[in-house]
Design a protein around this motif. Structure first.
Motif, PDB file in Angstrom:
ATOM      1  N   LEU A  59     121.943  20.142 -24.212  1.00  0.00           N
ATOM      2  CA  LEU A  59     121.211  20.308 -22.958  1.00  0.00           C
ATOM      3  C   LEU A  59     120.081  21.316 -23.091  1.00  0.00           C
ATOM      4  O   LEU A  59     120.096  22.195 -23.962  1.00  0.00           O
ATOM      5  CB  LEU A  59     122.160  20.783 -21.855  1.00  0.00           C
ATOM      6  CG  LEU A  59     123.389  19.928 -21.553  1.00  0.00           C
ATOM      7  CD1 LEU A  59     124.114  20.482 -20.333  1.00  0.00           C
ATOM      8  CD2 LEU A  59     123.030  18.469 -21.350  1.00  0.00           C
ATOM      9  N   SER A  60     119.116  21.213 -22.194  1.00  0.00           N
ATOM     10  CA  SER A  60     118.052  22.212 -22.122  1.00  0.00           C
ATOM     11  C   SER A  60     118.631  23.513 -21.568  1.00  0.00           C
ATOM     12  O   SER A  60     119.743  23.538 -21.014  1.00  0.00           O
ATOM     13  CB  SER A  60     116.929  21.727 -21.215  1.00  0.00           C
ATOM     14  OG  SER A  60     117.371  21.707 -19.857  1.00  0.00           O
ATOM     15  N   GLY A  61     117.857  24.591 -21.694  1.00  0.00           N
ATOM     16  CA  GLY A  61     118.311  25.869 -21.167  1.00  0.00           C
ATOM     17  C   GLY A  61     118.564  25.823 -19.665  1.00  0.00           C
ATOM     18  O   GLY A  61     119.554  26.367 -19.161  1.00  0.00           O
ATOM     19  N   GLY A  62     117.665  25.180 -18.930  1.00  0.00           N
ATOM     20  CA  GLY A  62     117.834  25.079 -17.484  1.00  0.00           C
ATOM     21  C   GLY A  62     119.079  24.296 -17.110  1.00  0.00           C
ATOM     22  O   GLY A  62     119.800  24.647 -16.169  1.00  0.00           O
ATOM     23  N   GLN A  63     119.352  23.225 -17.851  1.00  0.00           N
ATOM     24  CA  GLN A  63     120.559  22.441 -17.594  1.00  0.00           C
ATOM     25  C   GLN A  63     121.812  23.258 -17.907  1.00  0.00           C
ATOM     26  O   GLN A  63     122.785  23.246 -17.140  1.00  0.00           O
ATOM     27  CB  GLN A  63     120.551  21.168 -18.447  1.00  0.00           C
ATOM     28  CG  GLN A  63     119.566  20.111 -17.989  1.00  0.00           C
ATOM     29  CD  GLN A  63     119.506  18.934 -18.946  1.00  0.00           C
ATOM     30  OE1 GLN A  63     119.478  19.103 -20.169  1.00  0.00           O
ATOM     31  NE2 GLN A  63     119.511  17.731 -18.397  1.00  0.00           N
ATOM     32  N   GLN A  64     121.775  23.994 -19.013  1.00  0.00           N
ATOM     33  CA  GLN A  64     122.937  24.817 -19.369  1.00  0.00           C
ATOM     34  C   GLN A  64     123.213  25.872 -18.302  1.00  0.00           C
ATOM     35  O   GLN A  64     124.371  26.137 -17.956  1.00  0.00           O
ATOM     36  CB  GLN A  64     122.727  25.480 -20.729  1.00  0.00           C
ATOM     37  CG  GLN A  64     122.775  24.510 -21.893  1.00  0.00           C
ATOM     38  CD  GLN A  64     122.918  25.218 -23.221  1.00  0.00           C
ATOM     39  OE1 GLN A  64     123.814  26.031 -23.417  1.00  0.00           O
ATOM     40  NE2 GLN A  64     122.005  24.922 -24.144  1.00  0.00           N
ATOM     41  N   GLN A  65     122.161  26.462 -17.751  1.00  0.00           N
ATOM     42  CA  GLN A  65     122.387  27.485 -16.733  1.00  0.00           C
ATOM     43  C   GLN A  65     122.939  26.875 -15.454  1.00  0.00           C
ATOM     44  O   GLN A  65     123.758  27.491 -14.758  1.00  0.00           O
ATOM     45  CB  GLN A  65     121.087  28.257 -16.458  1.00  0.00           C
ATOM     46  CG  GLN A  65     121.288  29.570 -15.718  1.00  0.00           C
ATOM     47  CD  GLN A  65     122.161  30.554 -16.463  1.00  0.00           C
ATOM     48  OE1 GLN A  65     123.375  30.385 -16.549  1.00  0.00           O
ATOM     49  NE2 GLN A  65     121.540  31.598 -16.995  1.00  0.00           N
ATOM     50  N   ARG A  66     122.517  25.653 -15.125  1.00  0.00           N
ATOM     51  CA  ARG A  66     123.099  24.980 -13.955  1.00  0.00           C
ATOM     52  C   ARG A  66     124.556  24.600 -14.205  1.00  0.00           C
ATOM     53  O   ARG A  66     125.374  24.624 -13.282  1.00  0.00           O
ATOM     54  CB  ARG A  66     122.258  23.763 -13.576  1.00  0.00           C
ATOM     55  CG  ARG A  66     120.990  24.135 -12.807  1.00  0.00           C
ATOM     56  CD  ARG A  66     120.212  22.905 -12.413  1.00  0.00           C
ATOM     57  NE  ARG A  66     119.552  22.294 -13.549  1.00  0.00           N
ATOM     58  CZ  ARG A  66     119.302  20.999 -13.679  1.00  0.00           C
ATOM     59  NH1 ARG A  66     119.685  20.146 -12.743  1.00  0.00           N
ATOM     60  NH2 ARG A  66     118.670  20.538 -14.746  1.00  0.00           N
ATOM     61  N   VAL A  67     124.892  24.265 -15.448  1.00  0.00           N
ATOM     62  CA  VAL A  67     126.300  24.041 -15.785  1.00  0.00           C
ATOM     63  C   VAL A  67     127.091  25.340 -15.570  1.00  0.00           C
ATOM     64  O   VAL A  67     128.210  25.320 -15.046  1.00  0.00           O
ATOM     65  CB  VAL A  67     126.449  23.546 -17.239  1.00  0.00           C
ATOM     66  CG1 VAL A  67     127.924  23.528 -17.666  1.00  0.00           C
ATOM     67  CG2 VAL A  67     125.840  22.163 -17.395  1.00  0.00           C
ATOM     68  N   ALA A  68     126.500  26.460 -15.958  1.00  0.00           N
ATOM     69  CA  ALA A  68     127.165  27.757 -15.751  1.00  0.00           C
ATOM     70  C   ALA A  68     127.378  28.026 -14.257  1.00  0.00           C
ATOM     71  O   ALA A  68     128.400  28.608 -13.863  1.00  0.00           O
ATOM     72  CB  ALA A  68     126.347  28.869 -16.388  1.00  0.00           C
ATOM     73  N   ILE A  69     126.430  27.615 -13.431  1.00  0.00           N
ATOM     74  CA  ILE A  69     126.592  27.768 -11.978  1.00  0.00           C
ATOM     75  C   ILE A  69     127.740  26.882 -11.490  1.00  0.00           C
ATOM     76  O   ILE A  69     128.566  27.316 -10.666  1.00  0.00           O
ATOM     77  CB  ILE A  69     125.280  27.436 -11.249  1.00  0.00           C
ATOM     78  CG1 ILE A  69     124.210  28.488 -11.585  1.00  0.00           C
ATOM     79  CG2 ILE A  69     125.495  27.369  -9.736  1.00  0.00           C
ATOM     80  CD1 ILE A  69     122.814  28.141 -11.086  1.00  0.00           C
ATOM     81  N   CYS A  70     127.816  25.660 -11.997  1.00  0.00           N
ATOM     82  CA  CYS A  70     128.929  24.770 -11.641  1.00  0.00           C
ATOM     83  C   CYS A  70     130.261  25.392 -12.036  1.00  0.00           C
ATOM     84  O   CYS A  70     131.241  25.357 -11.268  1.00  0.00           O
ATOM     85  CB  CYS A  70     128.778  23.419 -12.331  1.00  0.00           C
ATOM     86  SG  CYS A  70     127.397  22.415 -11.747  1.00  0.00           S
ATOM     87  N   ARG A  71     130.323  25.959 -13.233  1.00  0.00           N
ATOM     88  CA  ARG A  71     131.560  26.611 -13.690  1.00  0.00           C
ATOM     89  C   ARG A  71     131.926  27.773 -12.767  1.00  0.00           C
ATOM     90  O   ARG A  71     133.099  27.956 -12.414  1.00  0.00           O
ATOM     91  CB  ARG A  71     131.371  27.122 -15.120  1.00  0.00           C
ATOM     92  CG  ARG A  71     132.601  27.818 -15.713  1.00  0.00           C
ATOM     93  CD  ARG A  71     132.285  28.399 -17.075  1.00  0.00           C
ATOM     94  NE  ARG A  71     131.195  29.342 -17.021  1.00  0.00           N
ATOM     95  CZ  ARG A  71     130.533  29.796 -18.094  1.00  0.00           C
ATOM     96  NH1 ARG A  71     130.859  29.352 -19.298  1.00  0.00           N
ATOM     97  NH2 ARG A  71     129.554  30.653 -17.967  1.00  0.00           N
ATOM     98  N   ALA A  72     130.928  28.550 -12.363  1.00  0.00           N
ATOM     99  CA  ALA A  72     131.185  29.664 -11.448  1.00  0.00           C
ATOM    100  C   ALA A  72     131.745  29.159 -10.120  1.00  0.00           C
ATOM    101  O   ALA A  72     132.678  29.748  -9.554  1.00  0.00           O
ATOM    102  CB  ALA A  72     129.902  30.454 -11.225  1.00  0.00           C
TER     103      ALA A  72
END
Length: 275
Positions: free
Chosen positions: A149-162
């Protein structure tokens, strides 16, 4: 309500955070700004109890967070979700499993949490994770490895995990520092949407003043571990920046850009504790 009273963290003779006192009402979107080394990251780590205060108290809804230990401390870290600059995803695992990791501390006992690591998640938990991914336009990536994934996608995945932690407070430590402007906006839009739709308190460390002004209802500026401004974004104009930091706003922004460019490439740093 989050209450911080005289919070201090010493590293030898240096005070990374120096007597900070703040009250953050539920549901606020708070931006924390400052030059490199101002104490922004340490402040968030203290609130999450990833770092221990040398002095002071943290209370949330009247509960003394600084006194928590063991299971109670793990529960606090679950309810006070942390989003990191470097995403902290397990790169070799698929996106869905990374999101499901947010459920780990909802499992009681080491064996139950080990079971989660081996992907023994319930159908309900999987449905929650898929709904979170769909919410942020990531459903099509669910079975991809995180490192694709792109960096932006990875950070949104991190938000989903949170969000899978079902938190009441989200702390985001420089979540867009390593992203290009388009991805940075997408991530900030996601955090703002969580704040607005879920009513969660969000505290986010930011390099860029324009981002803080656009997305946050309150801005806290730090310098040498102390709070030197706390107010509405419109009040933090160019003249106030010069007054506080002794440099122009353009110089402040240039320093921020240099700090971002010096950021190491994203990578996984384990944060999950089983004991």
């Amino acid at each position: 309500m989050l209450e911080i009273e005289g919070l201090t963290r010493r590293f030898g003779r240096v005070k990374a955070v120096d007597g900070v006192s703040l009250t953050v009402p539920a549901g606020q979107m708070v931006g924390v700004i400052g030059r490199s080394g101002a104490g922004k990251s340490t402040l968030l780590r203290l609130i999450n109890r990833l770092a221990e205060p040398s002095e002071g108290r943290i209370r949330f809804e009247g509960r003394d967070v600084t006194a928590l230990q063991g299971r109670a401390l793990r529960d606090w870290r679950t309810g006070c979700a942390m989003i990191f600059q470097q995403f902290n995803l397990v790169q070799r695992l698929d996106v869905l499993t990374n999101v499901l990791i947010g459920r780990l501390n909802h499992r009681h006992g080491v064996m139950a949490r080990l079971g989660s690591l081996f992907c023994q998640f319930s159908a309900e938990e999987r449905a929650m994770a898929l709904a979170a991914l769909e919410r942020f336009d990531l459903l099509s990536t669910a079975l991809q490895r995180a490192d694709t994934l792109s960096g932006g996608q990875q950070q949104r995945v991190a938000i989903c995990r949170a969000l899978m932690q079902q938190p009441r407070l989200i702390l985001a430590d420089e979540p867009i520092a390593s992203l290009d402007p388009r991805n940075a906006r997408t991530v900030m839009d996601a955090l703002a949407e969580v704040n607005r739709r879920d009513g969660l308190t969000v505290m986010v460390n930011l390099h860029h003043l324009d981002t803080a002004r656009e997305y946050c209802t309150r801005v806290i500026a730090m310098q040498q571990g102390r709070v030197v401004f706390d107010g509405a974004p419109a009040e933090l104009d160019a003249a106030r920046i010069t007054q506080i930091y002794g440099i122009t706003e353009a110089e402040f922004q240039a320093e921020a850009a240099a700090a971002v460019n010096a950021t190491p490439a994203p990578g996984f740093v384990p944060q999950v504790a089983l004991a």
